[in-house]
Design an enzyme around this catalytic site. Structure first.
Site, short mmCIF file in Angstrom:
data_model
loop_
_atom_site.label_atom_id
_atom_site.label_comp_id
_atom_site.label_asym_id
_atom_site.label_seq_id
_atom_site.Cartn_x
_atom_site.Cartn_y
_atom_site.Cartn_z
N SER A 169 1.87 10.35 -5.36
CA SER A 169 3.55 9.20 -5.24
C SER A 169 3.20 9.64 -3.80
O SER A 169 2.90 10.08 -3.20
CB SER A 169 4.29 10.31 -5.44
OG SER A 169 5.37 8.40 -5.45
N HIS A 215 9.89 11.18 -11.97
CA HIS A 215 10.06 10.54 -10.97
C HIS A 215 9.92 9.02 -10.09
O HIS A 215 11.27 8.72 -9.08
CB HIS A 215 8.35 11.10 -9.28
CG HIS A 215 8.12 10.36 -7.97
ND1 HIS A 215 8.48 9.26 -8.02
CD2 HIS A 215 9.12 10.92 -7.06
CE1 HIS A 215 8.51 8.79 -6.95
NE2 HIS A 215 8.56 10.14 -6.62
N ASN A 216 9.33 8.25 -10.64
CA ASN A 216 9.24 6.82 -10.70
C ASN A 216 10.64 6.23 -11.53
O ASN A 216 11.20 5.42 -10.36
CB ASN A 216 8.40 6.00 -11.36
CG ASN A 216 7.28 6.32 -10.65
OD1 ASN A 216 6.78 6.73 -9.81
ND2 ASN A 216 6.50 5.19 -10.55
N MET A 237 -5.47 2.36 -3.00
CA MET A 237 -5.46 4.30 -3.33
C MET A 237 -6.60 4.63 -3.44
O MET A 237 -6.62 5.61 -2.48
CB MET A 237 -4.61 3.96 -4.55
CG MET A 237 -3.36 3.82 -4.55
SD MET A 237 -2.09 4.43 -3.89
CE MET A 237 -1.73 5.28 -4.50
N LYS A 291 5.46 12.81 -12.79
CA LYS A 291 5.19 11.36 -11.70
C LYS A 291 5.94 10.43 -12.75
O LYS A 291 7.14 9.36 -11.88
CB LYS A 291 4.01 11.52 -12.01
CG LYS A 291 3.53 9.33 -10.71
CD LYS A 291 4.40 9.80 -9.72
CE LYS A 291 3.48 8.42 -8.49
NZ LYS A 291 3.09 6.71 -8.60
N GLU A 297 12.94 6.79 -9.19
CA GLU A 297 13.36 6.27 -7.50
C GLU A 297 14.33 4.74 -8.49
O GLU A 297 15.00 4.14 -7.29
CB GLU A 297 11.62 5.60 -7.84
CG GLU A 297 11.56 4.51 -6.50
CD GLU A 297 9.76 4.74 -6.88
OE1 GLU A 297 8.93 5.76 -6.49
OE2 GLU A 297 9.45 3.65 -6.49
N LYS A 343 -8.31 0.63 -12.18
CA LYS A 343 -7.26 0.26 -12.77
C LYS A 343 -6.40 1.10 -14.32
O LYS A 343 -7.59 1.13 -14.75
CB LYS A 343 -7.19 -1.26 -13.36
CG LYS A 343 -5.72 -2.00 -13.27
CD LYS A 343 -6.07 -3.52 -13.29
CE LYS A 343 -5.47 -4.18 -13.43
NZ LYS A 343 -4.88 -4.38 -12.26
N ASN A 368 -1.66 5.07 -12.60
CA ASN A 368 -0.43 5.73 -12.84
C ASN A 368 -0.52 5.85 -14.51
O ASN A 368 -0.08 4.95 -15.84
CB ASN A 368 0.54 4.46 -12.84
CG ASN A 368 1.13 5.50 -11.23
OD1 ASN A 368 1.39 5.97 -11.53
ND2 ASN A 368 1.74 4.26 -10.97
N1 LIG Z 1 -1.09 0.91 -5.21
C1 LIG Z 1 -0.09 2.27 -5.49
O1 LIG Z 1 0.43 1.92 -4.87
C2 LIG Z 1 -0.15 3.27 -6.51
C3 LIG Z 1 0.46 3.97 -6.44
C4 LIG Z 1 0.31 5.25 -7.37
C5 LIG Z 1 -0.51 5.12 -8.07
N2 LIG Z 1 -1.35 3.40 -8.45
C6 LIG Z 1 -1.81 3.99 -9.30
O2 LIG Z 1 -3.97 4.11 -8.54
C7 LIG Z 1 -5.21 3.19 -9.77
C8 LIG Z 1 -5.34 3.32 -8.28
O3 LIG Z 1 -4.73 1.65 -7.86
P1 LIG Z 1 -5.37 0.60 -6.56
O4 LIG Z 1 -3.65 -1.08 -6.64
O5 LIG Z 1 -5.73 1.04 -5.45
O6 LIG Z 1 -5.87 -0.03 -7.69
P2 LIG Z 1 -6.35 -1.53 -8.84
O7 LIG Z 1 -5.86 -2.63 -8.33
O8 LIG Z 1 -4.91 -0.53 -9.78
O9 LIG Z 1 -7.85 -1.20 -9.72
C9 LIG Z 1 -8.40 -1.77 -9.10
C10 LIG Z 1 -9.51 -0.56 -9.20
O10 LIG Z 1 -9.71 -0.77 -10.20
C11 LIG Z 1 -11.47 -0.88 -10.84
N3 LIG Z 1 -11.74 -1.04 -11.90
C12 LIG Z 1 -11.04 -2.01 -12.68
N4 LIG Z 1 -11.86 -1.83 -13.95
C13 LIG Z 1 -12.33 -1.07 -13.92
C14 LIG Z 1 -13.72 -0.99 -14.88
N5 LIG Z 1 -13.13 -1.83 -16.34
N6 LIG Z 1 -14.68 -0.13 -14.56
C15 LIG Z 1 -14.46 0.76 -13.23
N7 LIG Z 1 -13.82 0.46 -11.86
C16 LIG Z 1 -12.34 -0.38 -12.52
C17 LIG Z 1 -11.54 -1.93 -9.19
O11 LIG Z 1 -12.94 -2.13 -9.69
P3 LIG Z 1 -13.79 -3.07 -9.06
O12 LIG Z 1 -13.84 -2.92 -7.17
O13 LIG Z 1 -14.56 -3.28 -9.53
O14 LIG Z 1 -12.19 -4.70 -9.12
C18 LIG Z 1 -11.00 -0.93 -8.32
O15 LIG Z 1 -11.40 -0.12 -7.91
C19 LIG Z 1 -3.43 2.58 -10.83
O16 LIG Z 1 -3.64 3.42 -11.87
C20 LIG Z 1 -2.50 2.51 -10.10
O17 LIG Z 1 -1.75 2.57 -10.90
C21 LIG Z 1 -1.34 2.89 -7.27
#
Ligand SMILES: NC(=O)c1ccc[n+]([C@@H]2O[C@H](COP(=O)([O-])OP(=O)(O)OC[C@H]3O[C@@H](n4cnc5c(N)ncnc54)[C@H](OP(=O)(O)O)[C@@H]3O)[C@@H](O)[C@H]2O)c1
Length: 474
Positions: free
Chosen positions: A129, A186-187, A14, A183, A190, A76, A103
């Site tokens: 989203s 919204h989910n 993301m 949001k 969904e 995360k 999220n």
């Molecule tokens: N995927 C989707 O479709 C979607 C849609 C809407 C919202 N979101 C939300 O957007 C956010 C990001 O989602 P994502 O899927 O791109 O990633 P993710 O898998 O939820 O998180 C991975 C990221 O978090 C970092 N991270 C984890 N623990 C950390 C810590 N203690 N300190 C610093 N960085 C840390 C990781 O860094 P490293 O690389 O160093 O491990 C990596 O950059 C989440 O909250 C998710 O719920 C996701």
């Protein structure tokens, strides 16, 4: 050098796409990730798309931002977000903004916003989203936090948001956790939408023996009418897909246990707290839970079912289409009721028409239908329920006979349609002159002296059930 307009820390799926979206729109973007290789990879692979300012430490990241600093966290959700907020806040100055695009639960956002406000920092919990594709090409963005923060941040977010008829799918939702709350709902919607689609597929397949490929055509056709939406469109894609390994319909080789990440559950938990019946969302969450109990399902497989299948004709297809539309109106009405109730509880004053507007593009529930909701709230911003809007009331009147036939057919042939059935029950309950809640009040008074009110005079009363059965004011 403070050169970047905005920064993104957390460059997984993301964050990386969001950073690219800003860069593609001509903004200088500071980028940072705990594991530096992700930062390097982003710049190596996409550096040519715009101006990126990579940093290897949070300090460097913060100092590369122009004031007031705007740093988006895309890590995360949970403790990681708190950790990153703390690191950022330690290097920031009053007036700077920390934007959480993950999220997060809205109550966490409220807590974080209050704590950072004390330190003179803005915290903008922002719902985003549209998944991976949306983040890159234009998501639907739901920012909360102070209106003052939105003044400077808003134009940047509106720039990268999806646009429908030239209007950005981004608006300031309300203070503190309002963005993350909306949001979350919204989910939840969904979930309900997908459950209703799944029931439509299942019932038509079981009742009419249509193949997934034939059903793909049905959904494709439906997507040309009032049901037109992203979810209906991709349903046709998934149903029409053949598994390359076996040659069987893809949907038949997928394990039938639906997973969830938790936002649907959060929506229902919040609705229970607020006292809002979001039956469509709740049934969808429970249907996923039920699917995930293979042991119980195996143990129940030999339970008795209906003796004979009901005769269903091709007209069932149109009936199901109408039932789907009517149930969808109910699910959305309930979700909007939850937003209203939360607005009252937390002091948000969310513009519901604006929410319908920003969900028209970029997000998973984007649909033609949302224009109708926008129009309904524009016509009457105080609308007590969407079902009372004249356009929706007419649509429900038009659909209700079909809806009843669908629920009756499903029950007769033993196909579970909790979404359709509960939506119809909600519709019928809401329009009733008198509800059996009167009897429940009587029972509560009988066993627990919980008292009741009367229809014919003011006051609160109790009947002496175990004594002379005379009524006394409580
Ligand atoms: N995927 C989707 O479709 C979607 C849609 C809407 C919202 N979101 C939300 O957007 C956010 C990001 O989602 P994502 O899927 O791109 O990633 P993710 O898998 O939820 O998180 C991975 C990221 O978090 C970092 N991270 C984890 N623990 C950390 C810590 N203690 N300190 C610093 N960085 C840390 C990781 O860094 P490293 O690389 O160093 O491990 C990596 O950059 C989440 O909250 C998710 O719920 C996701």
């Amino acid at each position: 050098m403070r050169t970047a307009d905005i920064g993104v820390t957390g460059l997984a799926t993301m964050g990386r796409n969001l950073a690219r979206n800003f860069a593609r729109h001509g903004h200088t973007v500071a980028v940072h990730n705990r594991t530096e290789s992700r930062t390097k990879q982003l710049v190596e692979e996409h550096g040519h798309e715009g101006a990126f300012v990579p940093s290897s430490s949070i300090e460097e990241f913060v100092s590369s931002l122009r004031r007031p600093r705007k740093a988006i966290i895309m890590v995360k959700a949970g403790p990681a977000t708190d950790a990153v907020i703390e690191e950022l806040a330690a290097c920031m100055e009053p007036g700077d903004m920390i934007i959480d695009g993950g999220n997060a639960h809205f109550l966490d956002t409220r807590r974080r916003e209050a704590a950072l406000r004390e330190r003179g920092l803005h915290f903008v919990g922002t719902g985003i989203s549209g998944g991976e594709e949306g983040a890159l090409h234009g998501p639907s963005i739901m920012p909360g936090g102070a209106a003052e923060a939105y003044e400077t941040l808003g134009p940047l977010l509106e720039d990268i948001a999806a646009k429908v008829d030239g209007t950005p799918c981004c608006v300031h939702v309300g203070p503190d956790g309002a963005g993350h709350f909306v949001k979350m709902v919204h989910n939840g919607i969904e979930y309900a939408d997908m459950q209703l689609i799944a029931e439509s597929y299942d019932l038509l397949r079981q009742a009419l023996g249509l193949s997934p490929g034939e059903l793909a055509e049905v959904f494709r056709e439906w997507n040309r009418g009032e049901l037109e939406s992203y979810l209906i469109e991709i349903t046709a894609e998934v149903l029409g897909h053949t598994d390359p390994a076996t040659g069987r319909p893809f949907v038949d080789v997928v394990v039938d246990q639906a997973e969830q990440k938790g936002t649907g559950r959060w929506t229902v938990q919040s609705a229970l707290e607020l006292g809002v019946p979001v039956t469509g969302i709740a049934e969808a969450v429970f249907a996923r839970s039920l699917s995930g109990h293979p042991g119980q399902r195996a143990a129940a497989r030999s339970l008795a079912g209906p003796a004979a299948a009901a005769a269903a004709g091709a007209e069932l297809v149109e009936d199901v289409r109408r039932a789907l539309y009517a149930s969808k109106i109910v699910a959305y009405a309930q979700g909007f009721d939850q937003i209203t109730a939360a607005g009252e509880e937390y002091g948000w004053n969310v513009d519901r028409g604006a929410m319908a507007t920003i969900w028209r593009g970029g997000c998973i529930i984007r649909a033609r239908f949302l224009d109708r909701i926008r129009t309904a709230y524009e016509a009457d911003p105080a609308l007590p329920t969407l079902l009372a809007d004249p356009t929706f009331a007419a649509a429900l009147a038009d659909a209700q006979e079909s809806w009843r036939r669908v629920v009756a057919t499903a029950a007769t042939i033993g196909v579970p349609t909790p979404g359709f059935s509960s939506a119809l029950a909600y519709y019928d309950a809401l329009r009733r002159d008198r509800l059996p809640a009167a009897l429940i009040q009587g029972l509560r008074d009988f066993f627990g002296a919980h008292t009741y009110q009367r229809v014919d005079r003011e006051g609160v009363f109790h009947t002496d059930w175990s004594g002379d059965r005379r009524e006394r004011p409580a």
